[in-house]
Enzyme design. Sequence first.
Site, short mmCIF file in Angstrom:
data_model
loop_
_atom_site.label_atom_id
_atom_site.label_comp_id
_atom_site.label_asym_id
_atom_site.label_seq_id
_atom_site.Cartn_x
_atom_site.Cartn_y
_atom_site.Cartn_z
CE LYS A 44 -4.07 1.99 2.22
NZ LYS A 44 -3.60 3.35 2.25
CE LYS A 89 -6.10 -3.66 -4.63
NZ LYS A 89 -5.39 -2.94 -5.68
CB CYS A 94 31.99 23.68 17.85
SG CYS A 94 33.36 23.74 19.01
S1 IVH Z 1 -6.92 -0.30 -4.16
C1 IVH Z 1 -11.16 -0.49 -4.72
N1 IVH Z 1 -4.36 -0.76 -4.00
O1 IVH Z 1 -5.05 3.43 -0.55
C2 IVH Z 1 -9.82 -0.36 -4.17
N2 IVH Z 1 -5.18 1.24 -3.09
O2 IVH Z 1 -7.31 3.44 1.38
C3 IVH Z 1 -9.26 0.97 -4.28
N3 IVH Z 1 -3.46 2.70 -2.14
O3 IVH Z 1 -7.14 5.72 -2.15
C4 IVH Z 1 -7.87 1.12 -3.83
N4 IVH Z 1 -1.75 1.40 -2.61
O4 IVH Z 1 -4.65 5.87 -2.60
C5 IVH Z 1 -5.36 0.07 -3.71
N5 IVH Z 1 -2.10 -1.29 -3.96
C6 IVH Z 1 -3.09 -0.45 -3.68
C7 IVH Z 1 -2.87 0.78 -3.04
C8 IVH Z 1 -3.95 1.59 -2.75
C9 IVH Z 1 -2.14 2.55 -2.08
C10 IVH Z 1 -4.22 3.84 -1.59
C11 IVH Z 1 -5.10 4.53 -2.59
C12 IVH Z 1 -6.47 4.49 -2.00
C13 IVH Z 1 -6.22 4.19 -0.57
C14 IVH Z 1 -7.37 3.39 0.01
#
Ligand code: IVH
Length: 845
Positions: free
Chosen positions: A113, A314, A450
């Site tokens: 993430k 996912k 210093c």
């Molecule tokens: S999926 C339907 N995958 O996290 C799913 N989000 O809290 C939509 N983000 O707004 C998001 N890495 O900015 C997804 N590998 C990733 C991600 C990711 C970062 C962020 C993204 C989103 C937020 C959701």
Amino acid sequence: MEPATRIVELRRQLEDANYRYHVLDEPNIPDIEYDRLLRELDELEAAHPELVTPDSPTQRVGNGPSAKFAEVRHAIPMLSLGNAFSDEEVHDFARRIADKLKRPVLKFSAEPKLDGLAISLRYENGVFVQGATRGDGATGEDVTANLRTVKAIPLRLRGIAGFGIRDSGFGETAAPSPLPVPNPQSPIPAVLEVRGEVYMPRADFEKYNEHARLHGGKVLANPRNGAAGSLRQLDPRITAQRPLAFFAYGTGLVEGGELPDSHSATLAQLRAWGFPVSSLSEVVEGADGLLDYYRRIGERRDALPFDIDGVVYKLDDGEGQREMGFVSRAPRWAIAHKFPAQEQATTVEAIEIQIGRTGAATPVARLTPVHVAGVVVTNATLHNADQIERLDVRVGDSVIVRRAGDVIPEVVGVIAERRPEGTVPWRMPANCPVCGSEIVREEDEAVWRCSGELSCPAQRKETIRHFASRRAMDIEGLGDKYVETLVDAGIVRGVADLYRLRRDQLLQLKLVLDAESPEALAGAVKPHLRPEGSGDVLNAILKLDGADDDWRARALAQRIDFAWNPKKIATKWADNLIAAIDDSRDATLERLLFALGIQHVGESTAKALAQWFGDLELIRRLPWPLFKRLPDIGGEVARSLGHFFEQPGNQQAIDDLLTVGKVRIRDIHPPSAKLRPELDLAALLVEAEIPTITPLRAQALTAALPTAERIIDAEPQHFIAAGLPEASAAALQAWLEQLGHPRLLLEGEKYIARILESAPPLEEVATGPLDGKTVVLTGGLASMSRDEAGAKLEALGAKVAGSVSKKTHLVVAGEAAGSKLAKAQELGIEIWDEAQLLDFLARHP
Ligand code: IVH
């Protein structure tokens, strides 16, 4: 070649290079080559504006600013994710899906993430047409122009006419992660929305901030803010300068074409089309697979080149996703599993100064201990005094600390609402907390220092290392690790202590440094001990804890009394070192001055000081403005010399060298006659940098008031009577009222008199054809070295300087002369080539 054909070819090469760099992480051409191709394309397009297309790589540079961003309604809303913070919640997530789908085994796509900013990119027939921020999920902002500047975002997809996968030859082969192999024949949908995260790589973020700190720019709090702030610039030219990157993690609207029906296959397809996809993405099974992934990525978190705040799971198959559906604004088939936060709030208990090895003073916040990303943080750097001022961090404040990667924790902001009453702005203390010397800062510099170079324990190792180095006192055999251990053991506290080292101490040092562990040391020492009492010594050694590296210093500090058996230990090193130390006692002034390690005093400055002043006793007491009378010494170096010699600790260290250390300067001589025309009261007034006092005004002033005392006692009207304009008279008066300034004039005058008394008369100096001329040598000479040429010119009366200034009379430019030659040309200074030099030398043997 037809321009249109060449343009297509260039675009293809540039996009290929981009894809290799950003998607495959396998750059194929050097940056400079990329820039060359881009320039060629730019020139061709300038000549043929009708051939410019919005997806051309030239369009990434960005045009002028817009007033504000237009709104973009997302055809399919940009969702957010539910969060899991514990293993339990991950198990719940997997169980919910398994129950609902009635499937015992579930496959998930697991991915990092990224901590950046979510965006949506719209492609029509494979060409990038619009990019938008997430906004509230339903409506975002149109940041197309800014996104075009992000090189990792393809402007045109691979596989459409002009740059198909077939053309490039590496489209489908080099997938760097275990994703399914995409179908190379997949047609690109007529409309394709790709979603992902724009982020700022950590190293680029650090580099950006370092630059901002040194040049007074805006410092970014963290890479996330950096990415968000950069994308929201109204002027895309600013965005273009920010180091942004992009990862794709999903899709939005898809029309006129199809994507694979699993998430992992979709990612693979996106990668084949030219989007960067994280190589950390994996397909795993069940909750156990998820948690295992979480732990593996967690272990790598600090080492990753970008910030992540967790991982995302996912459900991989499309059918399952559709069946699970959504709850409010998040999918039921995906969840974010968060890592501990990299930023936390805590309180500043104190702000202390840390002195680095080279004397740099860095403020450090002592914090109420707080857990940040799995580590207890008690200190955080504030970088420098400017940063504190910018953030206005005060003792008692609640602040945000950030710890990311292996970077030192830092204070990134103050929580203004929580500031208690009665706090005061922080100020850099006047004195070093370690040695008490003055802390000084040069003009226009962020760094404070210093000025106790020789006396500050924090700088000891560096000072001693420099003092002993080859170009300084040249004590051969005293390597860095010996210096380290001698200082750690407290045997050497200052440079003078080197001259007190005894042979048996050195032998002991060698035994200690050569031993791998306390046990090994005990074994090595044993044969050298007298039988009586040897048990005590060995026990003492064995008690040293080998767990940390300090045991060596502690072993040395014990000063175990050895009964040396010279036959059993190699004494040659120690004998040689003692001899080298002894040899270094007989020093030239130039070397000793350089060895003192005064900030900004390199070899050539040391040499000039030695030649012109001749005696350390004079140099160490000289008021700083007088140093500026030498051709190569400006205000910065002169003030640095002044600060250094003003510190009692440094003066004490010099005394120790001369008395305890018995260092003897072998080439003391009276000040050079060349100083005579340089020194008078007017020159002193000018060099003291009194505002508005020009050389002409200084001369008028000293004609009317010829002594320092009369100037100090005078009133502004006397200055005006002497010919100073009113404002200048006031400026002089104000300067004289400042602490230390009258004394500076009196001392300066005293030293001028002293030098003029002892310098030989000007006419006694062998008059040469270059008397009084300042010459600079630059570039390479074929017939002799620059040093030789310099010596010959000096013999003819010239002062040889290292840099070109208004004071330079002549520049001798050899082969490949660069900036100095250019500067001489700019200033209209006489320039000779090597032939002219040789001719001149031949005529003046
Ligand atoms: S999926 C339907 N995958 O996290 C799913 N989000 O809290 C939509 N983000 O707004 C998001 N890495 O900015 C997804 N590998 C990733 C991600 C990711 C970062 C962020 C993204 C989103 C937020 C959701």
